[in-house]
Design a protein around this motif. Sequence first.
Motif, PDB file in Angstrom:
ATOM      1  N   PRO A 151      31.217 -22.124  83.734  1.00  0.00           N
ATOM      2  CA  PRO A 151      29.793 -22.065  83.367  1.00  0.00           C
ATOM      3  C   PRO A 151      29.260 -23.337  82.697  1.00  0.00           C
ATOM      4  N   LEU A 152      30.108 -24.073  82.003  1.00  0.00           N
ATOM      5  CA  LEU A 152      29.639 -25.278  81.324  1.00  0.00           C
ATOM      6  C   LEU A 152      29.731 -26.533  82.195  1.00  0.00           C
ATOM      7  N   SER A 153      30.305 -26.425  83.387  1.00  0.00           N
ATOM      8  CA  SER A 153      30.464 -27.626  84.213  1.00  0.00           C
ATOM      9  C   SER A 153      29.132 -28.198  84.671  1.00  0.00           C
ATOM     10  N   LEU A 175      28.849  -9.718  88.483  1.00  0.00           N
ATOM     11  CA  LEU A 175      28.541  -8.532  87.677  1.00  0.00           C
ATOM     12  C   LEU A 175      27.175  -8.641  87.018  1.00  0.00           C
ATOM     13  N   GLU A 176      26.517  -7.526  86.924  1.00  0.00           N
ATOM     14  CA  GLU A 176      25.231  -7.483  86.237  1.00  0.00           C
ATOM     15  C   GLU A 176      25.479  -7.160  84.767  1.00  0.00           C
ATOM     16  N   VAL A 177      25.786  -8.204  84.010  1.00  0.00           N
ATOM     17  CA  VAL A 177      26.041  -8.094  82.576  1.00  0.00           C
ATOM     18  C   VAL A 177      25.230  -9.169  81.866  1.00  0.00           C
ATOM     19  N   PRO A 178      25.026  -9.047  80.563  1.00  0.00           N
ATOM     20  CA  PRO A 178      24.303 -10.100  79.835  1.00  0.00           C
ATOM     21  C   PRO A 178      24.982 -11.466  80.024  1.00  0.00           C
ATOM     22  N   ASP A 179      24.153 -12.514  80.064  1.00  0.00           N
ATOM     23  CA  ASP A 179      24.667 -13.866  80.325  1.00  0.00           C
ATOM     24  C   ASP A 179      25.760 -14.289  79.357  1.00  0.00           C
ATOM     25  N   HIS A 180      25.592 -13.972  78.060  1.00  0.00           N
ATOM     26  CA  HIS A 180      26.604 -14.404  77.090  1.00  0.00           C
ATOM     27  C   HIS A 180      27.955 -13.748  77.381  1.00  0.00           C
ATOM     28  N   LEU A 181      27.952 -12.520  77.845  1.00  0.00           N
ATOM     29  CA  LEU A 181      29.188 -11.823  78.190  1.00  0.00           C
ATOM     30  C   LEU A 181      29.818 -12.435  79.440  1.00  0.00           C
ATOM     31  N   ARG A 227      29.372 -15.542  80.533  1.00  0.00           N
ATOM     32  CA  ARG A 227      29.886 -16.876  80.183  1.00  0.00           C
ATOM     33  C   ARG A 227      31.213 -16.780  79.445  1.00  0.00           C
ATOM     34  N   TYR A 228      31.299 -15.872  78.488  1.00  0.00           N
ATOM     35  CA  TYR A 228      32.525 -15.729  77.693  1.00  0.00           C
ATOM     36  C   TYR A 228      33.722 -15.388  78.587  1.00  0.00           C
ATOM     37  N   HIS A 229      33.588 -14.320  79.371  1.00  0.00           N
ATOM     38  CA  HIS A 229      34.708 -13.882  80.207  1.00  0.00           C
ATOM     39  C   HIS A 229      34.985 -14.860  81.341  1.00  0.00           C
ATOM     40  N   SER A 230      33.938 -15.410  81.932  1.00  0.00           N
ATOM     41  CA  SER A 230      34.136 -16.388  83.010  1.00  0.00           C
ATOM     42  C   SER A 230      34.837 -17.634  82.490  1.00  0.00           C
ATOM     43  N   SER A 231      34.420 -18.114  81.336  1.00  0.00           N
ATOM     44  CA  SER A 231      35.029 -19.320  80.761  1.00  0.00           C
ATOM     45  C   SER A 231      36.510 -19.116  80.520  1.00  0.00           C
TER      46      SER A 231
END
Length: 167
Positions: free
Chosen positions: A153-155, A114-120, A122-126
């Motif tokens: 995302p943090l791996s 998805l083309e969304v801001p990175d923080h969004l 990371r939050y939803h993916s995490s």
Amino acid sequence: FVAATVYLRESDFVRADYFLNRGISVLLTHPEIGSFYKAVALAKAIELLSGTNDLLRANYFYQISRAYIASQLPRSSLDYARFKQIEGTLAAFSGDQSVLVPALTEAAAAFKVLEVPDHLRRYHSSFTLLNLAASCALNGNTECASSAIDSHPLSRRRSELIRAGRF
């Protein structure tokens, strides 16, 4: 549903439920509301019902509207990805393993592109990938669990976080 969302964030479940019920009533009694907006609102209502711990009603609305919502939301949208995330959460509560892993897998894949801001992202993916890893592990599918953790995302920063004592 904005008022219900605000009251839910403030942990005022009584007011959140009141405005949620009003929103559902308006949604279901106004046929002029377009299909896309109705699908988005139904998904939001299901999410809010889950947030107020009204899992019985959340699951009821999910069961009667899931096909409709899935058919109306574009697969490449944040709304669809969030719906799949909610679907996975409800499946976890109900123990429906046939829906749980596929829904979370689809949500994780959607958040990745998805083309969304990175923080969004990371939050939803995490959130989604950790739930997916746990669900796979509980089902004995260690390959699926490892894949979900490796996709987290943090791996990529795992060794750095471990050295800093943050993982």
